[in-house]
Design an enzyme around this catalytic site. Structure first.
Site, PDB file in Angstrom:
ATOM      1  N   HIS A 146      70.262   2.020  -6.929  1.00 31.90           N
ATOM      2  CA  HIS A 146      69.201   3.598  -6.929  1.00 31.90           C
ATOM      3  C   HIS A 146      67.548   2.563  -6.498  1.00 31.90           C
ATOM      4  O   HIS A 146      66.461   3.650  -6.274  1.00 31.90           O
ATOM      5  CB  HIS A 146      69.237   4.847  -8.269  1.00 31.90           C
ATOM      6  CG  HIS A 146      68.890   5.839  -7.604  1.00 31.90           C
ATOM      7  ND1 HIS A 146      67.597   6.405  -6.515  1.00 31.90           N
ATOM      8  CD2 HIS A 146      68.993   6.867  -8.651  1.00 31.90           C
ATOM      9  CE1 HIS A 146      67.763   7.899  -6.787  1.00 31.90           C
ATOM     10  NE2 HIS A 146      68.357   7.912  -7.523  1.00 31.90           N
ATOM     11  N   ASP A 192      67.440   6.014  -1.917  1.00 29.89           N
ATOM     12  CA  ASP A 192      67.359   7.004  -2.771  1.00 29.89           C
ATOM     13  C   ASP A 192      68.776   8.669  -2.536  1.00 29.89           C
ATOM     14  O   ASP A 192      69.632   8.047  -1.155  1.00 29.89           O
ATOM     15  CB  ASP A 192      66.418   8.380  -2.000  1.00 29.89           C
ATOM     16  CG  ASP A 192      64.777   7.683  -1.599  1.00 29.89           C
ATOM     17  OD1 ASP A 192      64.298   6.510  -3.100  1.00 29.89           O
ATOM     18  OD2 ASP A 192      64.338   7.114  -0.904  1.00 29.89           O
TER      19      ASP A 192
END
Length: 422
Positions: free
Chosen positions: A394, A398
């Site tokens: 992450h 995204d």
């Protein structure tokens, strides 16, 4: 008599120290030239250290699990003549294999892989202490495990008493044990316990998994895919071309789907150097295919998947998987991936949370295929369904992009003709 000192060799890779994973000899043993003395572990592979001389082991330089500096004394051997106590250098490592040391009592206590009764001690055997490790190659140890033979009971006919494949067959030919133990034994109380040192490849795997979960911000995304059409295509291609080109599994189709989807999502085919804070996106698609072996999880790499046909990918996946399982994959074949595909096959369950193969930023996990009733155009029909359970970093990827990437793979798999439309 003289002393021949073998020092920890320089394995390469620019490293200054390696882990001593396993001794194949002990003090007092007679050894012969080219006999494997020890296994040492680098960051990427296990290396066998052979003896360059005949002689008697008089001292060991470390314990399994100990990290030793390159150039430190590994082992001392008493030899005829003057020896080379001052100048001895380690022989060149003879084999580089991604294997982990096996603790013999553990392996011998495991049930045989096939329902074949274990052999009894009526053949060519020798009584060894319970903790004594007989000389044998990893392949022979695996063979003994599959046959249900306790290796310490087999007399070795090789150099220095090394147990060979022929010795196992000779032992087995002398008779079989009673395949059935008393029924009561299955319910007998057990109070034994065993401690297994985490060293070698198993420790490397543990360190990498822990490092990955601590450094990367993992998140997972699961999507259901209808694989009915692509399974029909796969069956058709195997029927038509299987005999001449080889059988296709689902994996080469998934590799192709990755290649095509990555054209629109290049951020998934990347490596993240979190120390330098640099993301490197790569044009070449080097797909790591996670493979389970007897020594743990290996990730051999299908290089330049973007330039391979279905059958080319299938052949390379098969070759690399066999090399990894047999402990013959090279360092280059186990490094350099840009994205990883992991599958547990028929044991894949319905959901998994694969751990990233750092420094990559995406890993696509394949779960098992099941037939389920689905509603298609208002009708309940039986379809073959499969989940993709994938994980992403992450810090780089995204959530929306990850979902769109997996949806792109889903579209390609559910409409397999689009895999080949340019």
């Amino acid at each position: 008599m003289g002393t021949h000192v073998i020092k920890m060799p320089d394995i390469g890779e620019g490293i200054a120290e390696v882990e001593l994973s396993q001794w194949h000899v002990k003090v007092g043993d007679l050894v012969v030239e080219d006999q494997v003395l020890a296994d040492v572990m680098t960051d990427k592979a296990m290396v066998d250290i052979p003896s360059p001389v005949h002689g008697k082991v008089i001292a060991l330089g470390g314990q399994p699990g100990e990290v030793m500096a390159v150039g430190s004394v590994l082992i001392s051997i008493e030899v005829e003549g003057a020896g080379n106590f001052k100048e001895s250098a380690a022989p060149a490592p003879v084999k580089e294999t991604p294997k982990a040391p096996k603790v013999e009592p553990v392996a011998e206590s495991k049930p045989a892989a096939a329902p074949r009764p274990a052999a009894v001690c009526q053949g060519p055997m020798v009584a060894r202490e319970a903790d004594e490790r007989p000389l044998a190659s990893p392949a022979v140890r695996k063979h003994a495990l599959d046959l249900g033979i306790q290796l310490r009971l087999v007399r070795g006919s090789g150099p220095a008493g090394r147990v060979l494949h022929e010795d196992l067959e000779a032992y087995l030919a002398q008779g079989q044990s009673n395949a059935s133990a008393p029924a009561a034994a299955a319910y007998a109380q057990r109070n034994d316990e065993e401690q297994i040192q985490v060293i070698g490849m198993r420790r490397k795997i543990a360190q990498r998994m822990q490092d990955a979960t601590q450094r990367a911000a993992h998140f997972s995304y699961v999507e259901e895919i209808d694989v009915t059409a692509i399974e029909e295509l796969r069956a058709h291609l195997n029927e038509k071309h299987g005999a001449s080109r080889g059988k296709l599994t689902l994996l080469p189709f998934l590799v192709r789907a990755l290649v095509v989807a990555l054209r629109d999502f290049p951020q998934m085919n990347a490596r993240y150097d979190d120390e330098a804070q640099v993301i490197t996106r790569l044009g070449a698609v080097h797909v790591g295919v996670a493979t389970q072996s007897d020594v743990g999880l290996m990730v051999p790499v299908v290089r330049h998947a973007e330039a391979r046909s279905l059958w080319d990918s299938a052949a390379e996946i098969s070759r690399l998987a066999n090399a990894a399982r047999n402990g013959k994959a090279s360092r280059d074949e186990l490094s350099g991936s840009t994205i990883t595909l992991t599958s547990l096959g028929a044991l894949g369950g319905i959901v998994s949370t694969p751990v990233l193969n750092l420094p990559e930023v995406a890993i696509v996990g394949v779960n098992k295929i099941v037939e389920r009733p689905m509603v298609v155009k208002g009708q309940v029909v039986i379809r073959k369904m499969m989940n993709l359970s994938s994980s992403f970093d992450h810090r780089v990827v995204d959530g929306m992009d990850a979902a769109l990437f997996i949806q792109a793979i889903r579209g390609l798999i559910e409409q397999p003709a689009t895999l080949f439309v340019e």
